[in-house]
Write a protein that holds these residues in place. Structure first.
Motif, PDB file in Angstrom:
ATOM      1  N   LEU A 161      12.581   2.728  -8.826  1.00 32.92           N
ATOM      2  CA  LEU A 161      12.989   4.142  -8.825  1.00 32.92           C
ATOM      3  C   LEU A 161      11.874   5.038  -8.294  1.00 32.92           C
ATOM      4  O   LEU A 161      12.129   5.916  -7.462  1.00 32.92           O
ATOM      5  CB  LEU A 161      13.417   4.589 -10.234  1.00 32.92           C
ATOM      6  N   ASN A 162      10.634   4.827  -8.734  1.00 25.25           N
ATOM      7  CA  ASN A 162       9.535   5.632  -8.176  1.00 25.25           C
ATOM      8  C   ASN A 162       9.399   5.399  -6.671  1.00 25.25           C
ATOM      9  O   ASN A 162       9.062   6.317  -5.922  1.00 25.25           O
ATOM     10  CB  ASN A 162       8.204   5.281  -8.853  1.00 25.25           C
ATOM     11  N   GLY A 163       9.654   4.168  -6.231  1.00 23.12           N
ATOM     12  CA  GLY A 163       9.551   3.857  -4.810  1.00 23.12           C
ATOM     13  C   GLY A 163      10.746   4.347  -3.992  1.00 23.12           C
ATOM     14  O   GLY A 163      10.743   4.280  -2.776  1.00 23.12           O
ATOM     15  N   THR A 170      13.783  -1.893   3.963  1.00 21.56           N
ATOM     16  CA  THR A 170      12.936  -3.071   3.843  1.00 21.56           C
ATOM     17  C   THR A 170      11.985  -2.816   2.681  1.00 21.56           C
ATOM     18  O   THR A 170      11.242  -1.836   2.688  1.00 21.56           O
ATOM     19  CB  THR A 170      12.132  -3.318   5.132  1.00 21.56           C
ATOM     20  N   VAL A 171      12.054  -3.672   1.674  1.00 22.24           N
ATOM     21  CA  VAL A 171      11.238  -3.520   0.465  1.00 22.24           C
ATOM     22  C   VAL A 171      10.271  -4.691   0.400  1.00 22.24           C
ATOM     23  O   VAL A 171      10.702  -5.850   0.478  1.00 22.24           O
ATOM     24  CB  VAL A 171      12.126  -3.506  -0.801  1.00 22.24           C
ATOM     25  N   VAL A 240       5.969  -2.220  -3.275  1.00 22.09           N
ATOM     26  CA  VAL A 240       5.698  -2.201  -4.715  1.00 22.09           C
ATOM     27  C   VAL A 240       4.448  -3.035  -4.978  1.00 22.09           C
ATOM     28  O   VAL A 240       4.395  -4.210  -4.607  1.00 22.09           O
ATOM     29  CB  VAL A 240       6.898  -2.767  -5.508  1.00 22.09           C
ATOM     30  N   GLU A 241       3.459  -2.422  -5.596  1.00 26.64           N
ATOM     31  CA  GLU A 241       2.227  -3.130  -5.952  1.00 26.64           C
ATOM     32  C   GLU A 241       2.378  -3.652  -7.376  1.00 26.64           C
ATOM     33  O   GLU A 241       2.473  -2.862  -8.317  1.00 26.64           O
ATOM     34  CB  GLU A 241       1.016  -2.190  -5.849  1.00 26.64           C
ATOM     35  N   ALA A 242       2.418  -4.959  -7.564  1.00 25.60           N
ATOM     36  CA  ALA A 242       2.631  -5.546  -8.889  1.00 25.60           C
ATOM     37  C   ALA A 242       1.559  -6.574  -9.214  1.00 25.60           C
ATOM     38  O   ALA A 242       1.835  -7.614  -9.793  1.00 25.60           O
ATOM     39  CB  ALA A 242       4.025  -6.163  -8.979  1.00 25.60           C
ATOM     40  N   VAL A 243       0.329  -6.279  -8.818  1.00 23.47           N
ATOM     41  CA  VAL A 243      -0.792  -7.168  -9.136  1.00 23.47           C
ATOM     42  C   VAL A 243      -1.844  -6.405  -9.942  1.00 23.47           C
ATOM     43  O   VAL A 243      -2.158  -6.761 -11.071  1.00 23.47           O
ATOM     44  CB  VAL A 243      -1.444  -7.769  -7.866  1.00 23.47           C
ATOM     45  N   GLY A 244      -2.410  -5.341  -9.311  1.00 24.37           N
ATOM     46  CA  GLY A 244      -3.396  -4.547 -10.035  1.00 24.37           C
ATOM     47  C   GLY A 244      -4.831  -4.855  -9.679  1.00 24.37           C
ATOM     48  O   GLY A 244      -5.709  -4.760 -10.529  1.00 24.37           O
ATOM     49  N   GLY A 259       6.066   7.824   6.333  1.00 24.88           N
ATOM     50  CA  GLY A 259       7.145   8.412   5.542  1.00 24.88           C
ATOM     51  C   GLY A 259       7.617   7.543   4.397  1.00 24.88           C
ATOM     52  O   GLY A 259       8.535   7.932   3.674  1.00 24.88           O
ATOM     53  N   GLY A 260       7.007   6.364   4.236  1.00 25.76           N
ATOM     54  CA  GLY A 260       7.453   5.442   3.190  1.00 25.76           C
ATOM     55  C   GLY A 260       6.766   5.683   1.860  1.00 25.76           C
ATOM     56  O   GLY A 260       5.981   6.628   1.694  1.00 25.76           O
ATOM     57  N   HIS A 261       7.109   4.813   0.886  1.00 24.81           N
ATOM     58  CA  HIS A 261       6.594   4.947  -0.479  1.00 24.81           C
ATOM     59  C   HIS A 261       5.827   3.697  -0.891  1.00 24.81           C
ATOM     60  O   HIS A 261       6.303   2.583  -0.672  1.00 24.81           O
ATOM     61  CB  HIS A 261       7.747   5.121  -1.473  1.00 24.81           C
TER      62      HIS A 261
END
Ligand SMILES: [Zn+2]
Ligand SMILES: [Zn+2]
Length: 356
Positions: A161-163, A170-171, A240-244, A259-261
Motif C-alpha cells: 500500500l505504501n508503494g 512491475t513490482v 519493496v525493500e524487505a531486508v534492512g 516517478g516510481g516508489h
C-alpha cells in the motif's frame, strides 16, 4: 504457566512464570493456542532492542481463546477465538484516531513482547482488548490467522500500500524472507504485470515463485540490469525493500523508475546512503513505516474467502513447549530452510469455504 523469557542479550529460556491476570478494566487474558517467532525477536535476543527489559516474555503474534476480560471490554467475551495483533491500540490518541495505531501514544503501539509481556507463553494479557484482538471467522485456520498478526499486514501496508502498487505495474521485492514473500503474495492482489523477487538463497527464490513471482533474480548478479531489461530501460514501478541493510536499500533506489516508489519495510540497524546525486531528478517517492494493522480485518476476510496463501509460509511446526528448539531452527534459517515456524497445539478443524 510457562513462557519464553528474555534474560539479556543471548539469553532466554522457556520457564515457569506467574499466570497473567486482568490488571486494567480494558484488558483481556488470552490462552495462547498458536504462536510464531518473528525476525524482530531475534533482533531482541541479539541486544538490538535495548528497551526490552530482562524478565520480559517475548512474542507479539498469537491466536488463542479469550479466558478473562476486564469490566470495560465490550467486543470479546471468554470463549471467543481471537487473533492477537502485534499492534495494540488505545483508540483515543491522535494517531489511533488516524488509524496509525503503530504510533499510538496512549499506551499502545508495539508493546507485546517489547514493553510488556508477550505471546510466547501459555497465556497473555492483552491491553486495550477491544481494539487489539480480532475475533476469528471459523473458516480461518490458526496457522493462517497467526501470520496475519504481523507478517501479512506489515508486508501489505508498509510494502504494497505504501508503494502504491497498481494494475499493470512491475513490482520488485528485494528480500524473499517471510515479509518479502507476503509482499509478493499481496502485491499479486493488484494484478501487476510482473513481480520480480530478488534474494541470494535459492530456497527463498523458489518460495517466491510459488507465491507468485514470475521472475526471480540473484541479488549478487546485477538485478538492476535485469529489471531495466524487462522494463525497456525504465526500472520498476514499485520496489519493496524487505531486508534492512544499506546495500539492499541502495539497490532498491537503483531499480526504481522515474516517478516510481521505493517502499522500505526492512528494519535497519545501520545508516544507508541516499544517493541524491542520482535521485534528485527522478521524482522518486521513498516511504518508511511501522505496521499499523489497520488492514487486519480486510486480510482476515480475504483469508476466510481462501484468497490469501498465508500458511504457505509455514515450514516448521512445534508444540509450544519446544520453544527453544523452534528458536534454534528459525535462527539458523540458511541451514534449516525455515521461513515461519509455528508453535501450538492441535490446529482447529478447517471449515470448508463455500463460494458465493
Ligand atoms: Zn514481528
Ligand atoms: Zn493510541
Amino acid at each position: 504457566m510457562k513462557g519464553y523469557v528474555f534474560h539479556g542479550p543471548g539469553q532466554a529460556a522457556w520457564e515457569d512464570v506467574p499466570d497473567p491476570g486482568v490488571q486494567e478494566p480494558t484488558d483481556a487474558v488470552v490462552r495462547v493456542d498458536t504462536v510464531t517467532i518473528c525476525g524482530t525477536d531475534l533482533h531482541i535476543l541479539k541486544g538490538d532492542v535495548p528497551e526490552v527489559r530482562p524478565g520480559t516474555i517475548l512474542g507479539h503474534e498469537a491466536v488463542g481463546e479469550v479466558v478473562e476480560v476486564g469490566a470495560d471490554v465490550r467486543t470479546v467475551r471468554p470463549g471467543d477465538r481471537v487473533l492477537v495483533s502485534c499492534i495494540t491500540s488505545c483508540g483515543r490518541c491522535r494517531f489511533c484516531r488516524e488509524a496509525m495505531y503503530g504510533q499510538c501514544r496512549g499506551g499502545g503501539g508495539w508493546i507485546l513482547g517489547h514493553l510488556v509481556d508477550g505471546t510466547q507463553a501459555e497465556y497473555v494479557r492483552v491491553p486495550f482488548a477491544d481494539l487489539s484482538v480480532h475475533p476469528l471467522p471459523a473458516s480461518v485456520t490458526n496457522e493462517d490467522a497467526v501470520l496475519l498478526a504481523d507478517i501479512f499486514p506489515t508486508a501489505y501496508e508498509v510494502g504494497v500500500l505504501n508503494g502504491r502498487v497498481r494494475p499493470g505495474d512491475t513490482v520488485a521485492v528485494v528480500g524473499a524472507g517471510p515479509v518479502g514473500l507476503a509482499a509478493i503474495a499481496t502485491a499479486r492482489l493488484f494484478a501487476p504485470e510482473r513481480v520480480i523477487a530478488v534474494d541470494v538463497a535459492p530456497a527463498r527464490l523458489e518460495a517466491a515463485r510459488k507465491l507468485g513471482a514470475e521472475v526471480v533474480a540473484d541479488a549478487r548478479e546485477t538485478p538492476e540490469q535485469l529489471v531495466a531489461d524487462l522494463t525497456g530501460g525504465l526500472g520498476a514501478d514499485v520496489v519493496v525493500e524487505a531486508v534492512g541493510v544499506p546495500e539492499t536499500f541502495e539497490l532498491c533506489t537503483r531499480m526504481v523508475r522515474p516517478g516510481g516508489h521505493v517502499a522500505n519495510v526492512g528494519v535497519h540497524g545501520r545508516p544507508a546512503t541516499l544517493h541524491l546525486e542520482d535521485l534528485w531528478i527522478k521524482n522518486v517517492t521513498i516511504t518508511t513505516g511501522l505496521v499499523d494493522t489497520h488492514s487486519t480485518p480486510t486480510l482476515l476476510r480475504m483469508a476466510a474467502a481462501g484468497r490469501l496463501p498465508a500458511s504457505q509460509l509455514v515450514t516448521h511446526t512445534f508444540p509450544l513447549e519446544r520453544m527453544e528448539e523452534a528458536y534454534d531452527v528459525f535462527a539458523h534459517a540458511a541451514e534449516t530452510g525455515a521461513l515461519k515456524v509455528v508453535l501450538g497445539g492441535p490446529q482447529r478443524e478447517v471449515v470448508p469455504v463455500t463460494s458465493a
